[in-house]
Design a protein around this motif. Sequence first.
Motif, PDB file in Angstrom:
ATOM      1  N   SER A  65       0.862  -1.176   0.000  1.00 15.27           N
ATOM      2  CA  SER A  65       0.000   0.000   0.000  1.00 15.27           C
ATOM      3  C   SER A  65       0.897   1.224   0.000  1.00 15.27           C
ATOM      4  N   MET A  66       0.751   2.060  -1.027  1.00 12.64           N
ATOM      5  CA  MET A  66       1.612   3.235  -1.137  1.00 12.64           C
ATOM      6  C   MET A  66       0.792   4.458  -1.496  1.00 12.64           C
ATOM      7  N   ILE A  67       1.067   5.565  -0.839  1.00 12.61           N
ATOM      8  CA  ILE A  67       0.502   6.850  -1.265  1.00 12.61           C
ATOM      9  C   ILE A  67       1.690   7.733  -1.634  1.00 12.61           C
ATOM     10  N   VAL A  68       1.734   8.181  -2.869  1.00 11.39           N
ATOM     11  CA  VAL A  68       2.896   8.927  -3.355  1.00 11.39           C
ATOM     12  C   VAL A  68       2.481  10.303  -3.823  1.00 11.39           C
ATOM     13  N   VAL A  69       3.056  11.329  -3.212  1.00 12.50           N
ATOM     14  CA  VAL A  69       2.858  12.694  -3.706  1.00 12.50           C
ATOM     15  C   VAL A  69       4.025  12.985  -4.640  1.00 12.50           C
ATOM     16  N   SER A  70       3.747  13.252  -5.902  1.00 15.73           N
ATOM     17  CA  SER A  70       4.874  13.407  -6.823  1.00 15.73           C
ATOM     18  C   SER A  70       4.449  14.080  -8.110  1.00 15.73           C
ATOM     19  N   HIS A  71       5.451  14.653  -8.823  1.00 16.18           N
ATOM     20  CA  HIS A  71       5.195  15.199 -10.154  1.00 16.18           C
ATOM     21  C   HIS A  71       5.622  14.224 -11.233  1.00 16.18           C
ATOM     22  N   GLU A  72       6.169  13.066 -10.822  1.00 16.42           N
ATOM     23  CA  GLU A  72       6.701  12.139 -11.809  1.00 16.42           C
ATOM     24  C   GLU A  72       5.557  11.379 -12.480  1.00 16.42           C
ATOM     25  N   MET A  73       5.014  11.962 -13.524  1.00 18.98           N
ATOM     26  CA  MET A  73       3.834  11.365 -14.144  1.00 18.98           C
ATOM     27  C   MET A  73       4.179  10.075 -14.883  1.00 18.98           C
ATOM     28  N   GLY A  74       5.456   9.933 -15.292  1.00 20.49           N
ATOM     29  CA  GLY A  74       5.888   8.684 -15.907  1.00 20.49           C
ATOM     30  C   GLY A  74       5.699   7.527 -14.939  1.00 20.49           C
ATOM     31  N   PHE A  75       6.124   7.730 -13.728  1.00 24.37           N
ATOM     32  CA  PHE A  75       5.947   6.727 -12.692  1.00 24.37           C
ATOM     33  C   PHE A  75       4.460   6.445 -12.477  1.00 24.37           C
ATOM     34  N   ALA A  76       3.690   7.550 -12.429  1.00 24.28           N
ATOM     35  CA  ALA A  76       2.256   7.389 -12.207  1.00 24.28           C
ATOM     36  C   ALA A  76       1.631   6.517 -13.289  1.00 24.28           C
ATOM     37  N   LYS A  77       2.022   6.796 -14.512  1.00 26.15           N
ATOM     38  CA  LYS A  77       1.445   6.016 -15.627  1.00 26.15           C
ATOM     39  C   LYS A  77       1.786   4.543 -15.509  1.00 26.15           C
TER      40      LYS A  77
END
Lengths: 218, 217, 245
Positions: C191-203
Amino acid sequence: MYEIPVGSLLRQLGLGTLETLKLLPVCIGLTLALGTLIGALHTLRLPLLNQIITAYVFVMRGVPPLIVLLIVFFVANIADAFLAAIIGLSLYHTAYISEVVRGGIMAMPRGQFEAAHSLGLSTFQTLRKVIFPQIWYQTLPSIAGQYILLAKDTSLVSVVGMQDVMRIGKQLMQVTANPFIVYFFIGVFYYLICTSLQQVSIRVEDGMRKRYARGVTR
Amino acid sequence: MEFSWQLVLKWGPSILKSLTITVEMFTLSAFLALVVGTVVPALMRLGIRPLNALLRIYISIFRNSPLLVFLFFLFYGLPFFGIYIAPFWCGVLGITLNEGAFLAEIIRGAIQGIPRGDWEAADSLGLGRFQVLRFVVVPQALRNAIPAITGQLSIVMKDTSLMSLITLAELTYIGNFIYSRTFNITGLFIVAMIYVALFAVLNLAARVLETRMRIRR
Amino acid sequence: MKGGVLVEFKDVTKRFGDLRVMDNFNAQFFEGETHVVCGRSGAGKSTMLRCINWLEPINSGSILFEGISVNAKTAREVRKRVGMVFQHFNLFPHLTILRNAILGPVQALKESPREVIPRAKKLFDRVGLTDKIDAYPAQLSGGQKQRAAIVRALAMNPDLITFDEPTSALDPEMISEVLDVMKKLSQEGRSMIVVSHEMGFAKEAADRISFMDEGKLVETKSSNDFFENPEHDGTRQFLRQILQV
């Protein structure tokens, strides 16, 4: 044991405090003048003088003020206790003040010296008109801190024979058998002096900040 | 008033004995003062308001009054109430409380200098406040404060000279004593040089400690 | 949606003075999911994350973690089960990274070093820091520091790991080594909640993505949906700006 009324007790102690209070302005003035001079000279790095000053400062940093007072008293064979106290305390604290001043001068950016010299100012004039006005603000807390230590060191002067508040206090305590009142009063006396010095320092700092905050350029 | 080597030989053993007393008092008082100086700011960080007020008063009183006043009270004053404390222990108690107050201020400042991120990381691991102080904050604060702490310790060394005024036979006392017997300042001079040597040793130790314990971020 | 509800925000408001950083915020985070939260600076994302483990207290509303209400009293318990990875690493500089990692389990979870050390070493292996475990943080690069910080969080065996802009303080060439570790964790089902601008990772790794604006949760969608069918204008604008780069 005699019962001495509190009023009379305080009056006697008060006489002692006067002696201490006479010491302080003289020592402060002397150490400030000499300390500034020596501190400035130290920054010039003249060959023999430099070593002498460095040795002097090192010794004063290592030796307890009590020893300085004793040596001054015995060596100089000074009859006047007041004079002995002044010389002893000033000899000791001047070393520290000189280090603070030296630190302040060396903290100045080189550009200030270069600009002053290029205008044709002599070293003395440079220090007086350009450097010192700027470093007062920076060095004041350290200098005030040193004088708080000086105020506390005045408690040692009974060893050179001064009838200061510590000596009178001890005598009175034997007589009244009430150490609490005596030392409470003495403690409060010194406490007031130290905290007043701190207040003065804070007040001067604020005043300087207002005067110099706008004009200082680096 | 001349320097006399004969005197040095004659009084050498006594001087050495006094030296050991000075060093003993210094070591013990320095250690205890450090303990006080660490515990007090740590306690203040626990946030108990009446305790903080008391500690702040303690610090203020001992920073703003001369050690000698307290010593005289302990040694000359307490006997009037039937309490007799040996001069050595008066000294240890006095220096511990007095310099402890100064060290408390120094270490308090150092604790405040620890970045908030360290507190938060420690909190986020579920450590309690005492644990955070003990494992994360205080170890760093002490290392960062080493220059200021060793400066204060050289003042502890000088404070030991005050014990000569409450009849403890340490270095200053013996120097004074030699003078009163011989009217020759050789004794005092030697004592002064010993103090300078002790200071030099302390200085050196401080510099070594500083370089070895420096924390880089 | 993978498991049950792990974290729930109910009408949470958080103020810094007059500024409302979180405004009647409602959200649900599920067990086993990798959830990325994005948005402009100052949108309240980091604050939201820090409220979960009570590094920031809330002014009104409630947060539930594994069914427990998160407040000052339960904070310590919650923190033992939530691992946090910080933007600026916040490693303890006076300890080796091995000691950094075992401090939490030994002192907070009361485990014995004999149990914890092997576990920590295995974790360091998996992030590629085996030969650095006796190094001090100052001796490591930014990417190595952040990987060590991740191990420190993992060593606690947390039920949830939160990442507060974990790569924002890194030089570009070190970002991928950290993202790779995070992708692996995601694949393991953590379970991870990530605040980030790395949209590549998000995708690649996110199960769901949320967009926050001005303290509110604007939109939450599954990863593909988010990029292909953003509903709100704010989201669309944000995506356009971010994906330009």
